[in-house]
Design a protein around this motif. Sequence first.
Motif, PDB file in Angstrom:
ATOM      1  N   LEU A 155      -4.019  12.008 -14.644  1.00 36.19           N
ATOM      2  CA  LEU A 155      -3.657  10.813 -15.036  1.00 36.19           C
ATOM      3  C   LEU A 155      -2.507  10.287 -13.989  1.00 36.19           C
ATOM      4  CD1 LEU A 155      -3.576  11.757 -18.889  1.00 36.19           C
ATOM      5  CD2 LEU A 155      -5.176  10.293 -17.617  1.00 36.19           C
ATOM      6  N   GLY A 156      -1.650  11.205 -13.509  1.00 34.43           N
ATOM      7  CA  GLY A 156      -0.545  10.750 -12.733  1.00 34.43           C
ATOM      8  C   GLY A 156      -1.334   9.742 -11.453  1.00 34.43           C
ATOM      9  N   GLU A 187       1.090  -1.331   0.045  1.00 35.05           N
ATOM     10  CA  GLU A 187       0.084   0.023  -0.324  1.00 35.05           C
ATOM     11  C   GLU A 187       0.983   1.447   0.094  1.00 35.05           C
ATOM     12  OE1 GLU A 187      -2.476  -3.233   1.505  1.00 35.05           O
ATOM     13  OE2 GLU A 187      -0.488  -2.401   1.984  1.00 35.05           O
ATOM     14  N   GLN A 188       1.927   1.194   0.743  1.00 34.09           N
ATOM     15  CA  GLN A 188       2.697   2.275   0.749  1.00 34.09           C
ATOM     16  C   GLN A 188       3.422   2.635  -0.441  1.00 34.09           C
ATOM     17  OE1 GLN A 188       5.516   2.951   4.028  1.00 34.09           O
ATOM     18  NE2 GLN A 188       4.578   1.397   5.164  1.00 34.09           N
ATOM     19  N   GLN A 189       3.974   1.512  -1.198  1.00 22.29           N
ATOM     20  CA  GLN A 189       4.434   1.745  -2.495  1.00 22.29           C
ATOM     21  C   GLN A 189       3.614   2.281  -3.586  1.00 22.29           C
ATOM     22  OE1 GLN A 189       6.136  -2.263  -3.034  1.00 22.29           O
ATOM     23  NE2 GLN A 189       7.838  -1.875  -2.065  1.00 22.29           N
ATOM     24  N   ASP A 190       2.298   1.843  -3.678  1.00 22.14           N
ATOM     25  CA  ASP A 190       1.167   2.160  -4.471  1.00 22.14           C
ATOM     26  C   ASP A 190       0.991   3.636  -4.257  1.00 22.14           C
ATOM     27  OD1 ASP A 190      -1.036   1.725  -6.478  1.00 22.14           O
ATOM     28  OD2 ASP A 190      -2.190   2.418  -4.770  1.00 22.14           O
ATOM     29  N   PHE A 191       0.783   3.927  -3.176  1.00 22.71           N
ATOM     30  CA  PHE A 191       0.665   5.456  -2.805  1.00 22.71           C
ATOM     31  C   PHE A 191       1.665   6.385  -3.148  1.00 22.71           C
ATOM     32  CE2 PHE A 191       0.777   8.742   0.315  1.00 22.71           C
ATOM     33  CZ  PHE A 191      -0.188   9.698   0.006  1.00 22.71           C
ATOM     34  N   ARG A 192       2.939   5.745  -2.891  1.00 19.84           N
ATOM     35  CA  ARG A 192       3.942   6.807  -3.396  1.00 19.84           C
ATOM     36  C   ARG A 192       3.959   6.906  -4.683  1.00 19.84           C
ATOM     37  NH1 ARG A 192      10.004   4.802  -1.671  1.00 19.84           N
ATOM     38  NH2 ARG A 192       9.445   3.276  -3.568  1.00 19.84           N
ATOM     39  N   SER A 193       3.784   5.856  -5.451  1.00 21.32           N
ATOM     40  CA  SER A 193       3.726   5.878  -6.963  1.00 21.32           C
ATOM     41  C   SER A 193       2.672   6.989  -7.439  1.00 21.32           C
ATOM     42  CB  SER A 193       3.575   4.622  -7.589  1.00 21.32           C
ATOM     43  OG  SER A 193       3.507   4.628  -8.843  1.00 21.32           O
ATOM     44  N   ARG A 194       1.442   6.959  -6.771  1.00 15.94           N
ATOM     45  CA  ARG A 194       0.396   7.830  -7.105  1.00 15.94           C
ATOM     46  C   ARG A 194       0.800   9.353  -6.908  1.00 15.94           C
ATOM     47  NH1 ARG A 194      -4.613   5.018  -8.506  1.00 15.94           N
ATOM     48  NH2 ARG A 194      -4.539   2.913  -8.113  1.00 15.94           N
ATOM     49  N   VAL A 195       1.444   9.385  -5.654  1.00 16.12           N
ATOM     50  CA  VAL A 195       1.609  10.730  -5.375  1.00 16.12           C
ATOM     51  C   VAL A 195       2.888  11.361  -6.391  1.00 16.12           C
ATOM     52  CG1 VAL A 195       2.976  12.385  -3.599  1.00 16.12           C
ATOM     53  CG2 VAL A 195       1.268  10.546  -3.079  1.00 16.12           C
ATOM     54  N   ARG A 196       3.815  10.619  -6.522  1.00 16.44           N
ATOM     55  CA  ARG A 196       4.840  11.064  -7.764  1.00 16.44           C
ATOM     56  C   ARG A 196       4.298  11.265  -9.067  1.00 16.44           C
ATOM     57  NH1 ARG A 196      10.041   6.628  -7.242  1.00 16.44           N
ATOM     58  NH2 ARG A 196      11.046   7.537  -5.213  1.00 16.44           N
ATOM     59  N   GLY A 197       3.436  10.242  -9.390  1.00 15.53           N
ATOM     60  CA  GLY A 197       2.593  10.481 -10.595  1.00 15.53           C
ATOM     61  C   GLY A 197       1.711  11.714 -10.744  1.00 15.53           C
TER      62      GLY A 197
END
Length: 372
Positions: free
Chosen positions: A315-316, A14-24
Amino acid sequence: MTSPVGGALWGRAEQQDFRSRVRGCLLGGAIGDALGAPVEFQSLSEIREQHGPEGLTDYAPAYGRRGAVTDDTQMTLFTVDGLIRAHVRRDTGAWHPPTDVHQAYRRWYTTQREWGPDERRAGDGWLARQEWLYAQRSPGRACLTGLADAVMGTVERPKNPDSKGCGTVMRSAPFGLLVGWEPQLVFQLGIECAAQTHGHPTGMLAAGAFAAIVHALVRGDSLDAAVQKALAQLATRPGHEETTDALRRALGAVRQGMPSPERVESLGEGWTAEEALAIGVYCALVAEDMRHGLLLAVNHGGDSDSTGSICGNLLGALHGETALPPAWLAELEGRAAILELADDFAMEMTQGPALHGPGDSARVWLERYPRG
């Protein structure tokens, strides 16, 4: 401002997915902003005359370089800074995020008035010490006048009460990244912070709706479902009609045929909050991929950097950082700082108690995000 309700238990995935969405979300918005910057004040015919029949297809020089961002990205970054500092300052017993965001916007205002960072202002934190942010990139008049003094606009007494420019929407994606908050609180925070510069109901409600859409995306909804949830929240608010109508026209345009710049222009020019939101949402809805959506969002005769930024945020947040076009990412101004801020935000939201607390705090974190 009421305290958010609860918080999720964060596993590693969940942390990895969230970080990816924040970066995106943050990097995608900056890429869209940089794509639109060179053509912001051009008509569609002028864009095609300069860049060919397909219009703009890559970064073009703006503000002395390719990949330059504008006030849209600058203010978005300071929104993030303010939200992190609100959570850090909560250790002191103080909890009023609009105040922390307003102080962050005042730090942005300083970047528009001074040549560079002043090391004597120790409480400014690390973002305000980034020299590349000290640049005027066509900032909106309402943003400048609304932040010209220390008085904070509120919903009851907003700054610039007749203004509904898109300067509210283009900086409001970070509110939607508060994934542990309830949707109604995210919507309200977007409204309260918009009132600091733009007091027209449409300017405030469009910002709240955009934050709510991003919030639903980060929580795993489809874009269409996220828009429907925002419409449901809008329906309960006085003065929602312009924003509601703009979003419904964006949804309707999806069913009217193949996407085109002309169809984008049927939604408006994007200078006002509801038009910018509608264009960004439409382009994200019909996007085949990040590149297609962003180019559609900037190739029109209107506020191309803001509509590109909004589409990129959406989109990110929807697809995460791996959807970002690598060549555009590599040439983006301020990429390292944006990435650093995104990771700091994700870390604060998922691991804040390990970084600071009423008793013990990591010194480096309080230097980056002072409580004062």
